[in-house]
Enzyme design. Structure first.
Site, PDB file in Angstrom:
ATOM      1  N   ASP A  39      -7.076  -2.976  15.144  1.00 38.60           N
ATOM      2  CA  ASP A  39      -8.458  -3.387  14.864  1.00 38.60           C
ATOM      3  C   ASP A  39      -8.503  -4.567  13.904  1.00 38.60           C
ATOM      4  OD1 ASP A  39      -7.590  -2.059  12.632  1.00 38.60           O
ATOM      5  OD2 ASP A  39      -9.138  -0.504  12.662  1.00 38.60           O
ATOM      6  N   GLU A  51      -9.507  -1.481   5.657  1.00 36.03           N
ATOM      7  CA  GLU A  51     -10.162  -1.053   6.887  1.00 36.03           C
ATOM      8  C   GLU A  51     -11.298  -2.007   7.244  1.00 36.03           C
ATOM      9  OE1 GLU A  51      -9.167   1.304   8.724  1.00 36.03           O
ATOM     10  OE2 GLU A  51      -8.338   2.953   7.561  1.00 36.03           O
ATOM     11  N   HIS A 109      -6.936  -4.969  10.957  1.00 35.43           N
ATOM     12  CA  HIS A 109      -6.889  -4.754   9.501  1.00 35.43           C
ATOM     13  C   HIS A 109      -5.536  -5.175   8.935  1.00 35.43           C
ATOM     14  CE1 HIS A 109      -4.800  -0.978  10.548  1.00 35.43           C
ATOM     15  NE2 HIS A 109      -4.321  -1.014   9.317  1.00 35.43           N
ATOM     16  N   ASP A 111       0.804  -1.223   0.000  1.00 33.69           N
ATOM     17  CA  ASP A 111       0.000   0.000   0.000  1.00 33.69           C
ATOM     18  C   ASP A 111       0.838   1.275   0.000  1.00 33.69           C
ATOM     19  OD1 ASP A 111       0.980  -0.103   2.631  1.00 33.69           O
ATOM     20  OD2 ASP A 111      -0.894  -0.845   3.439  1.00 33.69           O
TER      21      ASP A 111
END
Ligand code: GLP
Length: 260
Positions: A136, A143, A138, A67
């Site tokens: 979280d 996301e 990811h 990314d």
């Protein structure tokens, strides 16, 4: 998912680096999927050490990063390009033309995303994908809520992500709102996947990813669907796993299993 638990961050990086070396030894022109983030710093350090000591060679390797922030030039200190250069690329012998990274400054992102997916295929697919994990759960910039079939695309960063990164940018500087990221579907096509996590802050995310339901709310949980995904954890990151004892037992007993 296979789970390898180590006593310390250093040990988990060493074990993960061995997994990379194993792939390169059997396939010197392997295609590696690379990740950024603090977790990966120790892995790259170990790979650089192994390269310097002649234990591994990257001359034929091809790499694809996961990314990049949209709008950041390669030279920006918070760009993933900069991270990769500073922690890894500048120390090893990967041919510059074999390094692929999502562009944060494309004129046409949709075309770029299609080209990136195409390029991965043309290179024979990713042999080993390296991943970190967010608190979280990811992976890359997929996301919570991201489609588990998603491909390389532009993703709008969550407010939580912006909160996490805001202190890394200068005061008054515009924060990136979007990222270009491989999708969960792209990642799942890698032949082997290794995920690294360390520290107590990752314990909930790790437990949800490995032992929770497969859900787009925890994009790392999609790795449960992969037949060759391995999590390298330190004791703290592994501390909330229900099957902790079992993973340790397997680690101990598996080498003697028939056919190993
Ligand atoms: C970002 C990256 C992820 C990385 C995560 C955790 O969201 N896009 O690839 O896994 O951060 O990073 P860290 O290792 O710094 O906790």
């Amino acid at each position: 998912m296979e789970v390898i638990i180590k006593k310390s961050y250093e040990e988990l990086c060493q074990a993960a680096a061995q997994a990379v070396a194993q792939v390169l030894n059997s396939k010197p022109n392997a295609v590696l999927g690379l990740a950024t983030g603090n977790t990966l710093v120790g892995l790259y350090r170990e790979l650089v050490r192994m390269f310097r000591e002649g234990e591994i060679d990257f001359s034929q390797v091809v790499t694809f990063n996961l990314d990049e922030y949209v709008g950041l030039r390669k030279e920006h200190p918070q760009s993933q390009h900069y991270f990769m250069h500073e922690h890894f690329f500048k120390y090893v012998n990967i041919a510059p033309q074999n390094i692929y990274m999502p562009s944060g400054t494309s004129q046409n992102y949709q075309a770029f995303c299609r080209w990136y997916e195409q390029r991965i295929k043309e290179c024979g697919g990713i042999d080993l994908q390296i991943l970190g994990i967010g608190t979280d759960g990811h992976i890359a910039f997929n996301e919570p809520g991201s489609s588990l079939g998603s491909r390389t695309r532009i993703k709008t960063l969550s407010r939580r992500r912006l909160e996490e990164i805001k202190d890394l940018f200068d005061e008054g500087e515009e924060l990136p709102i979007y990222a270009i990221t491989m999708g969960v579907g792209t990642i799942l096509e890698a032949k082997r996947i290794i995920l690294l996590a360390h520290g107590y802050a990752k314990a909930d995310a790790v437990a949800a990813a490995i032992e929770g339901p497969v859900t787009s709310m925890v994009t790392a949980s999609a790795l449960q669907l992969h037949r060759d995904a391995i999590a390298y954890l330190d004791d703290e990151a592994a501390s909330k796993l229900k099957l902790y004892e079992y993973y340790v037992w397997v680690q101990e007993k598996r080498p003697a299993a028939p056919g190993m």
